[in-house]
Every structure is written in C-alpha cells, then in structure tokens.
Write a protein that holds these residues in place. Structure first.
Motif, short mmCIF file in Angstrom:
data_model
loop_
_atom_site.label_atom_id
_atom_site.label_comp_id
_atom_site.label_asym_id
_atom_site.label_seq_id
_atom_site.Cartn_x
_atom_site.Cartn_y
_atom_site.Cartn_z
N UNK A 198 -3.04 -8.33 8.43
CA UNK A 198 -3.37 -7.27 9.40
C UNK A 198 -2.30 -6.18 9.37
N UNK A 199 -1.03 -6.59 9.33
CA UNK A 199 0.06 -5.60 9.27
C UNK A 199 -0.06 -4.74 8.02
N UNK A 200 -0.40 -5.37 6.89
CA UNK A 200 -0.57 -4.61 5.65
C UNK A 200 -1.72 -3.61 5.77
N UNK A 201 -2.83 -4.03 6.40
CA UNK A 201 -3.98 -3.14 6.56
C UNK A 201 -3.65 -1.94 7.45
N UNK A 202 -2.68 -2.10 8.35
CA UNK A 202 -2.30 -1.02 9.25
C UNK A 202 -1.18 -0.14 8.69
N UNK A 203 -0.66 -0.50 7.51
CA UNK A 203 0.56 0.13 7.00
C UNK A 203 0.42 1.65 6.85
N UNK A 204 -0.73 2.13 6.40
CA UNK A 204 -0.89 3.57 6.18
C UNK A 204 -1.62 4.24 7.34
N UNK A 205 -1.66 3.58 8.49
CA UNK A 205 -2.18 4.15 9.74
C UNK A 205 -3.62 4.63 9.60
N UNK A 206 -4.55 3.75 9.20
CA UNK A 206 -5.94 4.17 9.07
C UNK A 206 -6.60 4.34 10.44
N UNK A 207 -7.68 5.13 10.48
CA UNK A 207 -8.43 5.29 11.73
C UNK A 207 -9.23 4.05 12.07
N UNK A 267 0.82 -1.23 0.00
CA UNK A 267 0.00 0.00 0.00
C UNK A 267 0.85 1.27 0.00
N UNK A 268 1.98 1.22 0.69
CA UNK A 268 2.84 2.40 0.76
C UNK A 268 3.54 2.65 -0.57
N UNK A 269 3.86 1.58 -1.29
CA UNK A 269 4.41 1.74 -2.64
C UNK A 269 3.41 2.44 -3.54
N UNK A 270 2.15 1.99 -3.49
CA UNK A 270 1.10 2.57 -4.32
C UNK A 270 0.91 4.04 -3.99
N UNK A 271 1.08 4.38 -2.70
CA UNK A 271 0.89 5.77 -2.25
C UNK A 271 2.12 6.63 -2.47
N UNK A 272 3.23 6.03 -2.95
CA UNK A 272 4.40 6.80 -3.30
C UNK A 272 5.34 7.13 -2.16
N UNK A 273 5.28 6.37 -1.07
CA UNK A 273 6.20 6.60 0.05
C UNK A 273 7.63 6.24 -0.36
N UNK A 274 8.63 6.93 0.15
CA UNK A 274 10.03 6.56 -0.12
C UNK A 274 10.32 5.15 0.39
N UNK A 275 11.25 4.47 -0.28
CA UNK A 275 11.58 3.09 0.07
C UNK A 275 11.97 2.96 1.55
N UNK A 276 12.81 3.86 2.03
CA UNK A 276 13.29 3.74 3.40
C UNK A 276 12.14 3.85 4.40
N UNK A 277 11.18 4.73 4.12
CA UNK A 277 10.05 4.93 5.04
C UNK A 277 9.12 3.73 5.03
N UNK A 278 8.84 3.20 3.84
CA UNK A 278 7.92 2.06 3.81
C UNK A 278 8.56 0.80 4.39
N UNK A 279 9.87 0.65 4.22
CA UNK A 279 10.55 -0.50 4.83
C UNK A 279 10.53 -0.39 6.35
#
Length: 263
Positions: A155-164, A110-122
């Motif tokens: 579950x970890x993937x669903x939490x990756x972009x910190x949803x409410x 999800x973070x790749x799709x949203x354009x986050x930098x590699x270091x941040x998404x890792x």
C-alpha cells in the motif's frame, strides 16, 4: 461522500462497457453493459459472485486490458493516458514485493523509475512507512515480515507517487480474520488521512459494509452492475461499528442484493 463536503467530481466514469474474452473457439462474456460513476473521495467496494467480473472491471480501469465495447474515463482521461500520467496506484491480491530489496527500497521503486532524486524518494518512503506503521522496518526484507505487514508495504508503494486513485484487488483475502480486521481499520485511517478515492474488490459482505461509502453489487456472469448501495454508517468507524443494528441491516441489504432481491 463525506458529511458536510460539496458534491465531488467523478474520478471514474464507466459507460456501456462490455468485455468478451476469446476462449478456445468460443467466447466468454465477462461484463455486459456496465455503467458506473465513482466520485472523488469515495471508498467504493465491488462485490459479487466469483467470476462476475469484479477484477476484470478493475483491470479495465487500470488499462491492463481494453473493453470490447463502451467507454471508460479515469480523471477525465482515457485509461491509457491515466496510466501514463500515473493517476492511480494498484494493490494486488498478493503483495508482489521484490524479495531482494529492502522494505524501503520496495517503496522507493516507483520513484526510482520516475527519476526522483535519492533524497526525495527516501524521504517519501520513510513518511509513507511511518503512515502504515512500519517506520521501524526500513531495513527488513519482505520474507522477514508477516503477510499483513507485506500488504502495508504494498500500500505504501502504491501511494509513493501520490496518485488520485487507489485500486485494490482483494488485498486482504489471504489474511487471517484478526489480521484482516486490523488491516481494515488501518486502511480506513489511511483513507481519511490521504483523501484518496479507493476502489476495493472483496468477496466479504461484512468487509464491504465496514469499509465503504458505497457498495457496487454485481450479478453472476455475464457481470452486470445490479445495484449501488449507499453506506450511511458514520465515520470514524471502529470495532464497535460491526456490532450496531445499522451494520447488520446493511449487511442484510447487500446479501439480498446479491441474491437478486430488489430494493
């Protein structure tokens, strides 16, 4: 609501929602006049007979389908806008992981799709995998993991972009009883750590009582919300919670509500 906390805002508001599906030349009424408010920080389980509209209600909140009538707001927005703003994460009945991507790469997707930098998404994925107890499995592939471990990755993937909000559609239904109980404990720990609002679909009365702060009991199709039951079991909950008199009282209350007994 957790003890000692102020009255929270509603994250989900469902008002007079009907859902009718076209089936051949006829119609099937999945939901009728559904009304429900879900507060910030709640763990709410939806329970009812098969085909009563639990998953339909979840899909409406997630903007996967649109209601025939009525309104829904998610974080004060339409479901469509909430989806575009990534206000929620969705965990399906099956993990729905990409077999050719490593565990780490599945969580970062999800973070790749949203354009986050590699270091941040890792860094985010590593933190979340540690949170779900999979810090040693970054380089493994889904087919190398057990069913319970795959759902932890989901579950970890669903939490990756910190949803409410975390929407979970019977995520443990295919697991054996021992693994399911372990995942229940893990999910409660994650809920208390992250303070997310969780909406959880289940067919298990015991699971609903063990996990939830509130339980929404639905009728057989056409699905209506029959009763909302507050679960006053203290947190943190443990294996011993399932052996208490209050736990058995609450399971009886939910069972009677499912049978149509008024409270």
């Amino acid at each position: 609501m957790r003890p000692g906390s102020a009255a929270p805002e509603n994250v989900i508001e469902i008002d007079g929602v009907n859902m009718v599906f076209q089936v051949g030349k006829g119609e099937a009424v999945a939901l009728h006049d559904a009304n429900l408010d879900i507060r910030a920080g709640d763990f709410v389980s939806l329970i009812g007979p098969s085909g009563c509209g639990k998953t339909t209600l979840m899909r409406l909140v997630a903007d996967l389908i649109e209601p025939t009538a009525g309104t829904i707001t998610v974080a004060g927005k339409t479901p469509r806008q909430a989806r575009r703003d990534r206000e929620y994460g969705y965990v399906f009945q099956a993990p729905v992981l990409y077999e050719w991507r490593s565990v780490l790469a599945n969580v970062t997707l999800p973070l790749e799709i949203m354009g986050y930098p590699r270091s941040e998404r890792t860094a985010t994925a590593e933190r979340l995998l540690a949170m779900v107890g999979l810090e040693k499995f970054h380089r493994q592939y889904p087919w190398q993991l057990s069913g319970g471990m795959q759902q932890r990755v989901s579950i970890a993937r669903a939490l990756a972009f910190d949803p409410k909000l975390l929407l979970m559609d019977e995520p443990f239904g295919a697991l054996d009883e021992i693994t399911r109980e372990a995942m229940n404990l893990e999910l409660l720990r994650l809920w208390q750590e992250t303070r997310k609002t969780i909406v959880f679909v289940t067919h298990s009365i015991a699971e609903a009582v063990f996990l939830s702060s509130r339980i929404v009991v639905m009728t057989a199709r056409p699905g209506r919300i029959r009763e909302v039951i507050d679960v006053d079991l203290p947190y943190p909950r443990t294996v011993e919670t399932r052996e208490t008199e209050r736990f058995f009282d609450l399971t009886t209350t939910v069972r009677e509500a499912l049978r149509g007994v008024d409270h």
